[in-house]
Design a protein around this motif. Structure first.
Motif, PDB file in Angstrom:
ATOM      1  N   MET A  24     -11.906   6.138  10.251  1.00 16.49           N
ATOM      2  CA  MET A  24     -11.535   4.755   9.881  1.00 16.49           C
ATOM      3  C   MET A  24     -10.743   4.117  11.025  1.00 16.49           C
ATOM      4  O   MET A  24      -9.830   4.746  11.568  1.00 16.49           O
ATOM      5  CB  MET A  24     -10.711   4.778   8.594  1.00 16.49           C
ATOM      6  N   VAL A  25     -11.111   2.893  11.358  1.00 19.85           N
ATOM      7  CA  VAL A  25     -10.438   2.198  12.452  1.00 19.85           C
ATOM      8  C   VAL A  25      -8.982   1.896  12.080  1.00 19.85           C
ATOM      9  O   VAL A  25      -8.662   1.707  10.904  1.00 19.85           O
ATOM     10  CB  VAL A  25     -11.209   0.901  12.786  1.00 19.85           C
ATOM     11  N   GLU A  26      -8.124   1.879  13.090  1.00 22.73           N
ATOM     12  CA  GLU A  26      -6.698   1.621  12.858  1.00 22.73           C
ATOM     13  C   GLU A  26      -6.399   0.133  13.019  1.00 22.73           C
ATOM     14  O   GLU A  26      -7.035  -0.549  13.828  1.00 22.73           O
ATOM     15  CB  GLU A  26      -5.861   2.391  13.879  1.00 22.73           C
ATOM     16  N   PRO A  27      -5.405  -0.397  12.280  1.00 20.15           N
ATOM     17  CA  PRO A  27      -5.004  -1.804  12.481  1.00 20.15           C
ATOM     18  C   PRO A  27      -4.539  -2.021  13.922  1.00 20.15           C
ATOM     19  O   PRO A  27      -3.923  -1.139  14.516  1.00 20.15           O
ATOM     20  CB  PRO A  27      -3.841  -1.990  11.502  1.00 20.15           C
ATOM     21  N   ASP A  28      -4.866  -3.195  14.432  1.00 25.52           N
ATOM     22  CA  ASP A  28      -4.546  -3.489  15.821  1.00 25.52           C
ATOM     23  C   ASP A  28      -3.214  -4.234  15.901  1.00 25.52           C
ATOM     24  O   ASP A  28      -3.166  -5.445  16.075  1.00 25.52           O
ATOM     25  CB  ASP A  28      -5.669  -4.333  16.436  1.00 25.52           C
ATOM     26  N   HIS A  29      -2.147  -3.495  15.718  1.00 24.99           N
ATOM     27  CA  HIS A  29      -0.843  -4.113  15.945  1.00 24.99           C
ATOM     28  C   HIS A  29       0.126  -3.066  16.473  1.00 24.99           C
ATOM     29  O   HIS A  29      -0.102  -1.850  16.339  1.00 24.99           O
ATOM     30  CB  HIS A  29      -0.295  -4.780  14.686  1.00 24.99           C
ATOM     31  N   HIS A  30       1.185  -3.528  17.091  1.00 26.96           N
ATOM     32  CA  HIS A  30       2.127  -2.608  17.706  1.00 26.96           C
ATOM     33  C   HIS A  30       3.026  -1.968  16.658  1.00 26.96           C
ATOM     34  O   HIS A  30       3.236  -2.501  15.572  1.00 26.96           O
ATOM     35  CB  HIS A  30       2.975  -3.349  18.735  1.00 26.96           C
ATOM     36  N   HIS A  55     -17.302  -5.585  10.434  1.00 23.15           N
ATOM     37  CA  HIS A  55     -17.048  -4.178  10.760  1.00 23.15           C
ATOM     38  C   HIS A  55     -17.107  -3.358   9.465  1.00 23.15           C
ATOM     39  O   HIS A  55     -16.469  -3.717   8.466  1.00 23.15           O
ATOM     40  CB  HIS A  55     -15.665  -4.039  11.404  1.00 23.15           C
ATOM     41  N   ASP A  85     -15.772  -0.668   8.498  1.00 26.89           N
ATOM     42  CA  ASP A  85     -14.484  -0.183   7.971  1.00 26.89           C
ATOM     43  C   ASP A  85     -13.724  -1.306   7.260  1.00 26.89           C
ATOM     44  O   ASP A  85     -13.029  -1.065   6.266  1.00 26.89           O
ATOM     45  CB  ASP A  85     -13.622   0.378   9.105  1.00 26.89           C
ATOM     46  N   LEU A 115      -5.322  -2.034   3.898  1.00 27.67           N
ATOM     47  CA  LEU A 115      -5.787  -1.903   5.279  1.00 27.67           C
ATOM     48  C   LEU A 115      -6.652  -3.092   5.671  1.00 27.67           C
ATOM     49  O   LEU A 115      -6.632  -3.522   6.839  1.00 27.67           O
ATOM     50  CB  LEU A 115      -6.583  -0.592   5.441  1.00 27.67           C
ATOM     51  N   ASP A 150      -4.520  -5.791   6.911  1.00 25.88           N
ATOM     52  CA  ASP A 150      -3.969  -5.381   8.206  1.00 25.88           C
ATOM     53  C   ASP A 150      -4.988  -5.560   9.319  1.00 25.88           C
ATOM     54  O   ASP A 150      -4.674  -6.048  10.413  1.00 25.88           O
ATOM     55  CB  ASP A 150      -3.547  -3.906   8.144  1.00 25.88           C
ATOM     56  N   LEU A 151      -6.222  -5.123   9.051  1.00 29.79           N
ATOM     57  CA  LEU A 151      -7.266  -5.238  10.062  1.00 29.79           C
ATOM     58  C   LEU A 151      -7.552  -6.698  10.389  1.00 29.79           C
ATOM     59  O   LEU A 151      -7.616  -7.092  11.557  1.00 29.79           O
ATOM     60  CB  LEU A 151      -8.548  -4.543   9.575  1.00 29.79           C
ATOM     61  N   GLY A 192      -4.774  -8.397  12.329  1.00 28.69           N
ATOM     62  CA  GLY A 192      -4.732  -7.970  13.724  1.00 28.69           C
ATOM     63  C   GLY A 192      -5.865  -8.529  14.547  1.00 28.69           C
ATOM     64  O   GLY A 192      -5.679  -8.920  15.701  1.00 28.69           O
ATOM     65  N   TRP A 193      -7.055  -8.582  13.957  1.00 29.72           N
ATOM     66  CA  TRP A 193      -8.234  -8.994  14.729  1.00 29.72           C
ATOM     67  C   TRP A 193      -8.366 -10.500  14.862  1.00 29.72           C
ATOM     68  O   TRP A 193      -9.019 -10.984  15.782  1.00 29.72           O
ATOM     69  CB  TRP A 193      -9.503  -8.462  14.045  1.00 29.72           C
ATOM     70  N   LYS A 202       0.008 -10.870  19.117  1.00 32.29           N
ATOM     71  CA  LYS A 202       0.522  -9.557  18.719  1.00 32.29           C
ATOM     72  C   LYS A 202       2.045  -9.595  18.642  1.00 32.29           C
ATOM     73  O   LYS A 202       2.659  -8.879  17.856  1.00 32.29           O
ATOM     74  CB  LYS A 202       0.093  -8.503  19.728  1.00 32.29           C
ATOM     75  N   PHE A 203       2.652 -10.406  19.492  1.00 28.93           N
ATOM     76  CA  PHE A 203       4.108 -10.529  19.476  1.00 28.93           C
ATOM     77  C   PHE A 203       4.575 -11.885  18.959  1.00 28.93           C
ATOM     78  O   PHE A 203       5.733 -12.065  18.663  1.00 28.93           O
ATOM     79  CB  PHE A 203       4.650 -10.310  20.886  1.00 28.93           C
TER      80      PHE A 203
END
Lengths: 431, 270
Positions: A1-7, B132, B134, B145, B148-149, B152-153, B160-161
């Motif tokens: 499963m892909v991970e969320p893209d954040h720091h 996607h 997932d 999730l 979250d995905l 982020g995308w 991101k910041f």
């Protein structure tokens, strides 16, 4: 499963809310020490004042340095936004006045900071807002205290000074079942140890002065808006769900949805009450937030050493920290706080009030003052200071005995902290 | 405001300016349509500005989203038909501003109901919108999730910041909260509609009204190049490229989007 893209958390503590200044390249957050901002045009000015466009217009409402801290804290807590204030108490006040009206009622934990207890029990009633205080360990007591006119539920994630551990999800469930938001003060925990929104809290407030700032140099507070509570669901929150003449009939839930609370708190609360944070204080506090993960880990590590030392000391009659097996919330804390349940503890000294006085006067490394969450170890006797305005009965109900000493464990070498406390304990036993 | 479409209540943000106010009578009606799992508030940087700049702005919650009655509709075509009914309910032809799934809806509506759609401004779209696996899997079971995905995308790397154009707000935090608070199953259904829709090129080729595309060069959900077949099919479309935007230019570069809207609307207003 892909991970969320954040720091990750530690990275966001350093970077969230800021990019290097595009004009100067400044890596550090600049202090925008200005009251006001030049408008591009009359139309731009009108748009800012009318909430048509975003930006800064006057530093009581917003400021670029403060905004970095706000966005960073919103990111760390997992909220939609944040509004910084002049102090932690100003944050609680801002949250309250954004939600409540005269005639409304609050259900609050009885084991809370004395200043908050004063505000709820003595000051807010003058403005028609009353509070029922309940045992924070008893969800049924919260449920039983909720009335027709109750509009919010309030508690501290780690109670002051007894470090009662709030079962956030259980209390949130009670509040939500009654159509009410759960507001928590998470000052003692910080988002490094727990993120209350993830557990169901709707609004998180902090005294940023404490562990978030961490160095005892600036006063500040924050209201973090979780953005998940439906303010329009039941007609109980007209400040957010009905037209507001202050902005020509705007309905904050309709226009801003998940951001309704934070938008109204800023647009009305900071505009009218003016409890804003100064940009210089925001800068100081940002320096603390940048190292929060490193400091909190060390705070907790030192605390465990101190608890161990106090536990073995013959002059200590009892100790209250969730890491100790005798604490009533030990199991809950182990579940909710895998990184540790904070760096504040309380304990009792053989010999009662007089022994406590001798102890506090004998410490040399620890500082006797009215604060917690400093890099330096701090000690105080709440019964005669932070909680002195509370009645004897309220003190007893809050579990604050006259011999109770509150300790905020700092970042000194733990051997030195323990040696100082141990020596002062010996002194306390000399009649 | 609330109004009825096909017997079901629709919630819309109008910038707190009632669209039936005499001062705005005859002003262009601009209907803003959100994307998958979102709601009307994604347009909060545009709606109130449009409402105070010579238009009647109506940022709708699609059926079953936000505060609008359900159920969710089962295809882009059904949603396009619903948009045509919004036009009827609002009393005239409308300009549609659509984001992502909302852009597909606007495109299909303009092709199918050309007398009801005056013009289009479309952003965050490609000729197709594959999802996607997932993300779809997480959305299917309401796994957080998915939020979250998406959060982020959907934004460019700058976000991101931060920083958010509105002081104190978190762009990813806001996106996550909107998705998390959407009714169960809504995001999953929306994503399926996006993935299944294969009519974008045909709709673009059939379009008779003016269209503007606002495209983020850093869009990872619908990369800039994925919109090129649409640009070519549209032929006469105005294309505005935004250098630092990802998939959500209305939030990431709100001022540039307002400028694009002004250029488009005031050139094509009825």
């Amino acid at each position: 499963m892909v991970e969320p893209d954040h720091h990750h958390f530690d990275t966001r503590a350093l970077h969230a809310g800021q990019r290097p200044d595009p004009v100067t390249g400044s890596r550090a957050v600049p202090i925008y020490q200005t009251t006001s901002y030049v408008f591009d045009s009359v139309d731009h000015a009108a748009g800012l004042f009318n909430l048509e466009v975003s930006g800064h217009l006057y530093s009581r409402i917003s400021n670029p340095t403060v905004a970095v801290l706000e966005e960073r804290l919103a990111s760390l807590e997992g909220g939609v936004g944040a509004v910084c204030t002049s102090s932690g108490q100003a944050a609680l006040h801002l949250a309250m006045v954004t939600i409540l009206n005269a005639g409304d009622h609050v259900v609050a934990s009885r084991n809370i900071y004395g200043g908050t207890h004063n505000m709820l029990s003595l000051t807010m009633p003058r403005f028609g807002v009353t509070t029922t205080f309940v045992d924070p360990r008893d969800p049924k007591a919260f449920a039983a205290a909720i009335q027709e006119d109750t509009r919010l539920v309030f508690a501290e994630t780690l109670g002051n000074p007894g470090i009662e551990v709030l079962d956030i999800a259980a209390i949130a469930e009670v509040a939500h079942a009654a159509g009410l938001p759960l507001v928590v003060d998470s000052t003692f925990a910080t988002p490094y140890l727990i993120r209350p929104i993830d557990h169901g809290a709707d609004i998180v407030i902090h005294s940023v002065t404490k562990f978030l700032g961490g160095h005892g140099v600036a006063i500040g507070g924050v209201v973090v808006d979780g953005g998940r509570f439906d303010w329009a669901a039941n007609g109980k929150f007209p400040t957010l769900s009905e037209p507001y003449d202050g902005y020509h009939g705007i309905t904050f839930t309709e226009e801003f949805g998940t951001a309704a609370l934070s938008m109204r708190a800023r647009a009305e609360g900071l505009r009218d009450f003016g409890g804003c944070m100064s940009p210089t204080n925001a800068f100081y506090l940002l320096q603390g937030v940048e190292t929060l993960p490193v400091r909190m880990a060390r705070h907790v590590e030192n605390t465990l050493r101190v608890v161990e030392m106090l536990d073995a000391h013959e002059a200590v009659t009892w100790i209250s920290h969730p890491s100790h097996p005798s604490h009533p919330d030990h199991a809950l804390a182990t579940r909710l706080y895998p990184k540790g349940a904070g760096a504040i503890l309380s304990f009792g000294i053989e010999g009662g009030r007089e022994a406590g006085r001798r102890f506090i006067e004998a410490v040399e490394l620890a500082s006797h003052l009215a604060n917690v969450g400093d890099a330096k170890t701090l000690v105080i006797h709440p019964g005669s200071t932070t909680h002195q305005q509370m009645s004897r009965e309220d003190l007893a109900a809050a579990g604050i005995s006259e011999e109770l000493v509150r300790l905020s464990v700092g970042l000194e070498d733990p051997d030195d902290i323990c040696a100082d406390l141990s020596r002062a304990l010996r002194v306390s036993q000399r009649a | 405001m609330r109004f009825d479409v096909a017997g079901r209540s629709v919630l819309a943000a109008t910038g707190a300016v009632p669209i039936d106010r005499p001062e705005v009578a005859g002003a262009p009606i601009v209907v803003l349509v959100h994307g998958a799992g979102m709601d009307r508030t994604v347009w909060s940087q545009q709606t109130r500005w449009l409402a105070h700049h010579g238009t009647r702005a109506v940022a709708v919650d699609l059926p079953g989203h936000g505060g609008s009655d359900g159920p969710v509709l089962g295809s882009i075509f059904e949603l396009a038909t619903w948009i045509s009914e919004v036009s009827d309910a609002l009393g005239g032809a409308i300009h549609v501003v659509g984001h992502s799934m909302g852009a597909f809806i606007g495109l299909e509506a303009a092709a199918e109901f050309p007398n009801k759609i005056s013009s289009l401004v479309l952003m965050g779209l490609g000729a197709a919108m594959p999802v996607h696996p997932d993300l779809q899997t997480a959305a299917d079971v309401d796994d957080p999730l998915a939020a979250d995905l998406m959060a982020g995308w959907m934004h460019g790397p700058d976000q991101k910041f931060g920083t958010h154009p509105t002081p104190g707000m978190s762009m990813t935090g806001t996106a996550r909260a909107i998705i998390e608070t959407s009714p169960s199953g809504v995001l999953a259904e929306d994503l399926k509609l996006c993935a299944e829709y294969d009519g974008a090129i045909a709709a673009a080729a059939a379009l008779t009204c003016q269209a503007t595309l606002v495209l983020g060069r850093l869009d990872r959900m619908t990369p800039r190049k994925s919109a090129q077949p649409l640009v070519e099919a549209l032929g006469h479309a105005n294309v505005v490229e935004l250098a630092t935007s990802g998939h959500a230019p209305m939030s990431e570069e709100p001022e540039a989007v307002r400028a694009a809207l002004a250029d488009h609307l005031f050139a094509t207003a009825d």
